[in-house]
Design a protein around this motif. Structure first.
Motif, PDB file in Angstrom:
ATOM      1  N   GLN A  44      49.177 -41.150-100.641  1.00 17.20           N
ATOM      2  CA  GLN A  44      47.915 -41.832-100.573  1.00 17.20           C
ATOM      3  C   GLN A  44      46.870 -41.006-101.156  1.00 17.20           C
ATOM      4  OE1 GLN A  44      45.074 -41.641 -97.856  1.00 17.20           O
ATOM      5  NE2 GLN A  44      44.090 -42.701 -99.557  1.00 17.20           N
ATOM      6  N   THR A  69      41.057 -54.454-100.802  1.00 15.52           N
ATOM      7  CA  THR A  69      42.059 -54.201 -99.666  1.00 15.52           C
ATOM      8  C   THR A  69      43.734 -54.083-100.344  1.00 15.52           C
ATOM      9  OG1 THR A  69      40.940 -55.489 -98.102  1.00 15.52           O
ATOM     10  CG2 THR A  69      43.218 -55.425 -97.848  1.00 15.52           C
ATOM     11  N   TRP A  70      44.284 -53.219 -99.962  1.00 13.11           N
ATOM     12  CA  TRP A  70      45.755 -53.223-100.486  1.00 13.11           C
ATOM     13  C   TRP A  70      46.785 -53.094 -99.009  1.00 13.11           C
ATOM     14  CZ3 TRP A  70      49.198 -48.903 -99.860  1.00 13.11           C
ATOM     15  CH2 TRP A  70      50.399 -49.212-100.620  1.00 13.11           C
ATOM     16  N   GLU A  71      47.585 -54.127 -98.826  1.00 11.52           N
ATOM     17  CA  GLU A  71      48.229 -53.978 -97.461  1.00 11.52           C
ATOM     18  C   GLU A  71      49.482 -53.446 -97.780  1.00 11.52           C
ATOM     19  OE1 GLU A  71      48.732 -57.635 -95.429  1.00 11.52           O
ATOM     20  OE2 GLU A  71      46.725 -57.564 -94.866  1.00 11.52           O
ATOM     21  N   ARG A  72      49.792 -52.164 -97.031  1.00 11.14           N
ATOM     22  CA  ARG A  72      51.026 -51.614 -96.936  1.00 11.14           C
ATOM     23  C   ARG A  72      51.826 -51.844 -95.621  1.00 11.14           C
ATOM     24  NH1 ARG A  72      53.860 -46.550 -95.462  1.00 11.14           N
ATOM     25  NH2 ARG A  72      52.369 -45.941 -93.933  1.00 11.14           N
ATOM     26  N   THR A  79      51.893 -54.103 -90.759  1.00 11.92           N
ATOM     27  CA  THR A  79      51.012 -54.119 -91.978  1.00 11.92           C
ATOM     28  C   THR A  79      49.938 -53.026 -91.491  1.00 11.92           C
ATOM     29  OG1 THR A  79      49.855 -55.969 -91.633  1.00 11.92           O
ATOM     30  CG2 THR A  79      51.758 -55.979 -93.380  1.00 11.92           C
ATOM     31  N   CYS A  82      44.804 -51.381 -96.063  1.00 13.73           N
ATOM     32  CA  CYS A  82      44.015 -50.191 -96.607  1.00 13.73           C
ATOM     33  C   CYS A  82      42.870 -50.643 -97.550  1.00 13.73           C
ATOM     34  CB  CYS A  82      45.056 -49.504 -97.606  1.00 13.73           C
ATOM     35  SG  CYS A  82      46.568 -49.139 -96.713  1.00 13.73           S
ATOM     36  N   ARG A  83      41.603 -50.111 -97.120  1.00  8.99           N
ATOM     37  CA  ARG A  83      40.446 -50.435 -97.521  1.00  8.99           C
ATOM     38  C   ARG A  83      39.726 -49.331 -98.551  1.00  8.99           C
ATOM     39  NH1 ARG A  83      40.576 -55.833 -95.979  1.00  8.99           N
ATOM     40  NH2 ARG A  83      40.796 -55.977 -93.619  1.00  8.99           N
ATOM     41  N   ARG A  86      35.478 -50.855-104.340  1.00  8.12           N
ATOM     42  CA  ARG A  86      35.722 -51.709-105.243  1.00  8.12           C
ATOM     43  C   ARG A  86      35.434 -50.722-106.531  1.00  8.12           C
ATOM     44  NH1 ARG A  86      37.299 -56.947-104.341  1.00  8.12           N
ATOM     45  NH2 ARG A  86      36.650 -57.717-102.269  1.00  8.12           N
ATOM     46  N   ARG A  91      39.587 -44.236-100.940  1.00  7.28           N
ATOM     47  CA  ARG A  91      40.325 -44.871 -99.926  1.00  7.28           C
ATOM     48  C   ARG A  91      39.266 -44.418 -98.719  1.00  7.28           C
ATOM     49  NH1 ARG A  91      45.641 -46.148 -98.532  1.00  7.28           N
ATOM     50  NH2 ARG A  91      46.091 -46.628-100.490  1.00  7.28           N
ATOM     51  N   HIS A  94      41.554 -47.390 -92.846  1.00  9.05           N
ATOM     52  CA  HIS A  94      43.063 -48.185 -92.745  1.00  9.05           C
ATOM     53  C   HIS A  94      42.923 -48.851 -91.258  1.00  9.05           C
ATOM     54  CE1 HIS A  94      45.322 -44.813 -95.024  1.00  9.05           C
ATOM     55  NE2 HIS A  94      44.746 -45.744 -95.859  1.00  9.05           N
TER      56      HIS A  94
END
Ligand SMILES: [Zn+2]
Ligand SMILES: [Zn+2]
Length: 171
Positions: A44, A69-72, A79, A82-83, A86, A91, A94
């Motif tokens: 990451q 946002t990406w979700e892990r 889950t 993850c913010r 833009r 990163r 979390h």
């Protein structure tokens, strides 16, 4: 002034992404600070390890609309949202689904990160061999069973680290 050498840190804390599009403000001391050497944190951060600084969500001010946002999904099946900025992609936060009251800040994003000293190191079995772990901190071979000891260790340092605005007390 915040800084090295035992100087105190004054609230609120400010930080933001690399380009400045996302800025945040933290009005209460963090709840814990630790370093993680797991391979996910290495991936990451695209670096040697990650740091996580858990904070009370209510103490954090940020314009979430500026974050993507990406979700892990973790090994546990839970889950983490993850913010990231833009614009520049840095990163920043979390948000673990298991504890909505807490946000984990990636604390290298603080305007002054010089005082950051993790009280624990997680996943030392996958740490880069050249990375040293200081004496006197908690170490975990992998994931801790719980974070109680980490929170307790942090509470012992936080009073000496932070200048906390006085609040009225009835004693
Ligand atoms: Zn940015
Ligand atoms: Zn990790």
């Amino acid at each position: 002034m915040p800084g090295r050498g035992g100087a105190r840190v004054t609230l609120p804390l400010h930080g933001g992404c690399q380009c400045g599009h996302v800025r945040y403000r933290l009005s209460a001391p963090p709840l814990v600070l630790y370093a993680c050497h797991c391979t996910e944190c290495q991936r990451q951060s695209a670096s040697a390890f990650g740091m996580s600084m858990a904070v009370d969500r209510e103490a954090l001010s940020v314009d979430w609309s500026r974050c993507g946002t990406w979700e892990r999904k973790g090994a546990s099946g839970r889950t983490v949202a993850c913010r990231f900025c833009r614009r520049c992609g840095a990163r920043l936060f979390h948000e673990p689904s298991r504890n909505p009251a807490i946000v984990n800040i990636k604390p290298g994003s603080l305007d002054d990160s010089s005082w950051l000293q993790p009280v624990g190191h997680l996943w030392v079995r996958s740490k880069q061999p050249w990375v040293g772990v200081p004496d006197g901190v908690l170490t975990y071979d992998g994931q801790p069973k719980d974070f109680d000891d980490l929170f307790a260790a942090w509470r012992r340092v936080v009073d000496n680290l932070f200048t906390i605005p006085s609040v009225s007390s009835t004693g």
